[in-house]
Design a protein around this motif. Structure first.
Motif, mmCIF file in Angstrom:
data_model
loop_
_atom_site.group_PDB
_atom_site.id
_atom_site.type_symbol
_atom_site.label_atom_id
_atom_site.label_comp_id
_atom_site.label_asym_id
_atom_site.label_seq_id
_atom_site.Cartn_x
_atom_site.Cartn_y
_atom_site.Cartn_z
ATOM 1 N N SER A 189 2.021 15.949 -4.790
ATOM 2 C CA SER A 189 0.736 16.556 -5.158
ATOM 3 C C SER A 189 0.900 17.653 -6.199
ATOM 4 C CB SER A 189 0.058 17.123 -3.909
ATOM 5 O OG SER A 189 0.895 18.085 -3.275
ATOM 6 N N SER A 190 2.130 18.176 -6.336
ATOM 7 C CA SER A 190 2.358 19.235 -7.316
ATOM 8 C C SER A 190 2.115 18.743 -8.742
ATOM 9 C CB SER A 190 3.787 19.768 -7.195
ATOM 10 O OG SER A 190 4.729 18.717 -7.332
ATOM 11 N N LEU A 191 2.343 17.456 -8.987
ATOM 12 C CA LEU A 191 2.079 16.911 -10.320
ATOM 13 C C LEU A 191 0.595 16.980 -10.654
ATOM 14 C CD1 LEU A 191 4.388 13.746 -10.294
ATOM 15 C CD2 LEU A 191 4.795 15.905 -11.468
ATOM 16 N N ILE A 196 -4.146 19.719 -13.250
ATOM 17 C CA ILE A 196 -5.464 20.343 -13.108
ATOM 18 C C ILE A 196 -5.442 21.776 -13.640
ATOM 19 C CG2 ILE A 196 -7.156 21.154 -11.410
ATOM 20 C CD1 ILE A 196 -6.515 18.682 -9.744
ATOM 21 N N MET A 197 -4.342 22.479 -13.400
ATOM 22 C CA MET A 197 -4.206 23.836 -13.928
ATOM 23 C C MET A 197 -4.198 23.841 -15.451
ATOM 24 S SD MET A 197 -1.452 25.574 -11.317
ATOM 25 C CE MET A 197 -1.435 27.089 -12.272
ATOM 26 N N ASP A 198 -3.731 22.743 -16.061
ATOM 27 C CA ASP A 198 -3.734 22.623 -17.520
ATOM 28 C C ASP A 198 -5.083 22.166 -18.061
ATOM 29 O OD1 ASP A 198 -1.132 23.457 -17.703
ATOM 30 O OD2 ASP A 198 -0.287 21.424 -17.685
ATOM 31 N N GLY A 199 -6.066 21.977 -17.178
ATOM 32 C CA GLY A 199 -7.410 21.628 -17.614
ATOM 33 C C GLY A 199 -7.742 20.151 -17.556
ATOM 34 N N ALA A 200 -6.894 19.335 -16.921
ATOM 35 C CA ALA A 200 -7.148 17.896 -16.844
ATOM 36 C C ALA A 200 -8.201 17.602 -15.785
ATOM 37 C CB ALA A 200 -5.858 17.152 -16.531
ATOM 38 N N LYS A 204 -8.593 12.005 -15.839
ATOM 39 C CA LYS A 204 -7.428 12.137 -16.711
ATOM 40 C C LYS A 204 -6.145 12.213 -15.899
ATOM 41 C CE LYS A 204 -5.979 14.504 -20.909
ATOM 42 N NZ LYS A 204 -6.302 15.595 -21.882
ATOM 43 N N VAL A 205 -6.208 12.878 -14.740
ATOM 44 C CA VAL A 205 -5.038 12.928 -13.856
ATOM 45 C C VAL A 205 -4.657 11.524 -13.405
ATOM 46 C CG1 VAL A 205 -4.227 13.684 -11.584
ATOM 47 C CG2 VAL A 205 -5.453 15.279 -13.061
#
Length: 313
Positions: A189-191, A196-200, A204-205
């Motif tokens: 889940s860390s991926l 998401i923290m990068d704005g995806a 997109k994820v």
């Protein structure tokens, strides 16, 4: 010469190392290895020899085939069965219908499977209705609506005698959804959190993070879809009324040689040289070739896809 000498030396060295390894093993371990190899060879023979026999029958004379004299090699080699099968224009039309069905059906299966498996791979806190959808899928997988209700639905939608009648009833393969869902669960889940923290966005994820590292599972379920659509003949019998719209498997299952419609002398000679055994063997060989051509490209992903996707943590 130097290359050959170096290669021979490497082979000799490898052989000596192999002998040392085998000698270093306990007697019980070597016996176990021999039993395993013997079992694998036996199982391989059970799979390969019937196919070789079928190929030999398709290339054999009608008399030898009817007398069950054909073994692993053809008797009185001829290609009459293939001349009759491949010389029919309807064969090629049905072949292209099956190709269209495989492409359209597999694309639809993959799209719906991916879009369903991704949200279902989340826990209840992330997707509140997850258990509801999972229960519906399991019930639908165990208890189908039945052949007659399904036919009535397809007919009421006006899909009879169309390619969609062969594709839409099985658009969501539930087993594939569960397989891919479990594969997605095994991805850290860390991926996703980093993306998401990068704005995806979630979409997109899915397409940029999950799918590129899910090739084993995707290859596995795509092969399941391809083989399922290619080998299915019963849907053609149910939903296709016009013989001109039959997919390949339905066509070869219904194939009958009508001598009164044959005007070509070479075709008449070919029909006279075949029997039901040789024609049926040719049907099996021709219908198997496309799957055999696809399988080697996906084989390396199959084992890992099945193992990882079938384990629930």
């Amino acid at each position: 010469m130097k290359t050959k000498t170096a290669a021979s030396q490497m082979a000799m060295t490898w052989g000596r190392e192999l002998k040392k390894t085998s000698r270093s093993k306990p007697l019980g371990s070597r016996i176990a290895d021999l039993c395993i190899w013997a079992t694998l060879i036996l199982l391989t023979s059970l799979c390969v020899l019937p196919m070789l026999n079928m190929v030999s029958i398709s290339f054999s004379d009608r008399v030898a085939a009817q007398a069950n004299e054909v073994g692993l090699l053809p008797i009185n080699f001829n290609v009459s069965a293939y001349q009759v099968l491949l010389g029919d224009a309807q064969f090629w039309r049905s072949f292209m219908i099956s190709v269209e069905r495989v492409i359209l059906g597999t694309a639809l299966n993959m799209l719906l499977t991916i879009l369903m498996a991704y949200p279902l791979s989340k826990n209840k806190q992330q997707f509140g209705a997850r258990n509801v959808y999972m229960n519906l899928l399991i019930i639908a997988m165990l208890f189908s609506g039945g052949m007659i209700p399904t036919f009535l639905v397809v007919k009421s939608l006006g899909l009879i005698d169309t390619i969609w009648s062969l594709v839409l009833p099985g658009a969501v393969p539930i087993f594939n959804v569960i397989l891919l869902m479990n594969f997605f669960k095994s991805i850290p889940s860390s991926l996703e959190e980093a993306a998401i923290m990068d704005g995806a966005s979630k979409l997109k994820v899915l397409f940029k993070v999950y799918l590129p590292i899910s090739l084993p599972a995707l290859a596995t379920i795509s092969l399941f879809s391809i083989v399922g659509h290619w080998n299915d003949y019963f849907s053609g019998l149910l939903y296709i009324n016009k013989a001109a719209n039959y997919p390949l498997q339905t066509y070869i299952q219904q194939l009958n040689i009508d001598v009164t419609k044959i005007t070509d002398v070479s075709q008449l000679k070919a029909v006279a040289a075949i029997s039901n055994q040789t024609l049926n063997a040719a049907k099996i060989v021709v219908s198997t070739i496309p799957v055999l051509l696809i399988y080697p490209f996906l084989q390396k992903y199959i084992t890992s896809g099945l193992v990882i996707g079938s384990v629930k943590e």
